[in-house]
Design a protein around this motif. Sequence first.
Motif, short mmCIF file in Angstrom:
data_model
loop_
_atom_site.label_atom_id
_atom_site.label_comp_id
_atom_site.label_asym_id
_atom_site.label_seq_id
_atom_site.Cartn_x
_atom_site.Cartn_y
_atom_site.Cartn_z
N LEU A 253 77.71 55.14 -4.76
CA LEU A 253 76.38 54.70 -5.21
C LEU A 253 76.47 53.94 -6.53
O LEU A 253 75.76 52.95 -6.74
CB LEU A 253 75.45 55.90 -5.33
CG LEU A 253 75.04 56.53 -3.99
CD1 LEU A 253 74.48 57.93 -4.22
CD2 LEU A 253 74.05 55.64 -3.27
N THR A 254 77.33 54.39 -7.43
CA THR A 254 77.49 53.76 -8.74
C THR A 254 77.95 52.31 -8.60
O THR A 254 77.51 51.44 -9.36
CB THR A 254 78.49 54.55 -9.61
OG1 THR A 254 77.98 55.87 -9.80
CG2 THR A 254 78.72 53.90 -10.95
N ILE A 255 78.83 52.05 -7.64
CA ILE A 255 79.31 50.67 -7.45
C ILE A 255 78.45 49.92 -6.43
O ILE A 255 78.85 48.90 -5.89
CB ILE A 255 80.82 50.61 -7.13
CG1 ILE A 255 81.16 51.32 -5.83
CG2 ILE A 255 81.63 51.16 -8.29
CD1 ILE A 255 82.64 51.16 -5.41
N GLU A 256 77.25 50.49 -6.21
CA GLU A 256 76.20 49.86 -5.42
C GLU A 256 76.51 49.76 -3.94
O GLU A 256 76.22 48.78 -3.28
CB GLU A 256 75.79 48.51 -6.03
CG GLU A 256 75.27 48.68 -7.44
CD GLU A 256 74.80 47.41 -8.11
OE1 GLU A 256 74.85 46.32 -7.50
OE2 GLU A 256 74.37 47.50 -9.28
N GLY A 257 77.09 50.85 -3.42
CA GLY A 257 77.32 50.97 -1.99
C GLY A 257 76.47 52.09 -1.42
O GLY A 257 75.70 52.72 -2.14
N GLN A 258 76.62 52.32 -0.14
CA GLN A 258 75.88 53.37 0.56
C GLN A 258 76.89 54.36 1.13
O GLN A 258 77.68 54.00 2.00
CB GLN A 258 75.05 52.76 1.70
CG GLN A 258 74.28 53.77 2.51
CD GLN A 258 73.15 54.40 1.71
OE1 GLN A 258 72.42 53.74 1.00
NE2 GLN A 258 73.02 55.71 1.81
N PRO A 259 76.87 55.61 0.66
CA PRO A 259 77.81 56.59 1.22
C PRO A 259 77.42 57.00 2.63
O PRO A 259 76.22 57.11 2.94
CB PRO A 259 77.71 57.78 0.25
CG PRO A 259 76.39 57.64 -0.41
CD PRO A 259 76.05 56.18 -0.41
N LEU A 260 78.41 57.18 3.46
CA LEU A 260 78.16 57.74 4.79
C LEU A 260 77.60 59.14 4.62
O LEU A 260 77.93 59.84 3.66
CB LEU A 260 79.45 57.78 5.61
CG LEU A 260 80.11 56.43 5.90
CD1 LEU A 260 81.44 56.63 6.62
CD2 LEU A 260 79.19 55.52 6.68
N HIS A 261 76.76 59.57 5.58
CA HIS A 261 76.15 60.88 5.41
C HIS A 261 75.89 61.61 6.72
O HIS A 261 75.16 62.60 6.74
CB HIS A 261 74.86 60.78 4.58
CG HIS A 261 73.83 59.90 5.21
ND1 HIS A 261 73.86 58.53 5.09
CD2 HIS A 261 72.78 60.18 5.99
CE1 HIS A 261 72.85 58.01 5.75
NE2 HIS A 261 72.17 59.00 6.32
N VAL A 262 76.47 61.15 7.81
CA VAL A 262 76.33 61.87 9.07
C VAL A 262 77.72 62.18 9.63
O VAL A 262 78.66 61.39 9.46
CB VAL A 262 75.48 61.11 10.11
CG1 VAL A 262 74.04 60.94 9.62
CG2 VAL A 262 76.07 59.77 10.46
N PHE A 263 77.83 63.34 10.27
CA PHE A 263 79.15 63.77 10.73
C PHE A 263 79.75 62.89 11.81
O PHE A 263 80.96 62.78 11.92
CB PHE A 263 79.12 65.25 11.15
CG PHE A 263 79.54 66.13 10.02
CD1 PHE A 263 78.62 66.60 9.11
CD2 PHE A 263 80.87 66.45 9.83
CE1 PHE A 263 79.01 67.38 8.04
CE2 PHE A 263 81.27 67.23 8.76
CZ PHE A 263 80.34 67.70 7.87
N SER A 264 78.92 62.23 12.60
CA SER A 264 79.48 61.32 13.60
C SER A 264 80.26 60.20 12.91
O SER A 264 81.34 59.81 13.38
CB SER A 264 78.39 60.77 14.52
OG SER A 264 77.39 60.10 13.76
#
Length: 157
Positions: A73-84
Motif C-alpha cells: 500500500l505504501t508504494i501505491e499498490g493493492q495487496p492481494l486479500h483472498v485465499f484463491s
Amino acid sequence: MKNTNSIGLDNQKSQALVASLNTLLSSYQIQYMNARGFHWNIKGRNFFELHLKFEEIYNLLLEKVDEIAERILTIEGQPLHVFSDYLEQSQIREAKGISDGTQALENLLAGFTTLIGMQRVILAEAGEAEDEGTAALMSDYIKEQEKLVWMLKAYLN
C-alpha cells in the motif's frame, strides 16, 4: 505525466515490486496457515515443545503478512486479500494432514528456504528501484529467517 509515486519512487519499478511483493505475501499466507495447522494438529512425544514453537512461528509470520501488505500500500499498490489468489500465486504449497513433528518441521524449513530466496530477489529489485523501505524490510526478514533455518536444521539433526 508523473513518473513517480507520492514517496518519490518510479511508478513502473514500484508496480513491478508490487507484483513480487504480492507473490511473497501469498507465500507468507500459505506458510502461516501451514504453521497454524501444525500447531493445531501436532501429536507425539514433542507435542508441548512443538505446539509452542509452531505458535511462535505463526505469530511471526502473521506480523510479516501485515507488514508486507502495508508496504504494498505504501508504494501505491493493492495487496492481494483472498485465499484463491494466495493459492494461485504462492510459491509454497499447502501442507495437509501433517501431525508428525519431523514432517512439520521439514515442511516449515522448506518454506522458509523458499521465502529467503524470494526475499533475496525482491531485495535486488528494491535496490534497482532505489526503494530503501522495501530493501530494509527484506534485509531484516532474511537475517531473521537465516537464523531460524539454522535452528530448524539443528533441531532436525
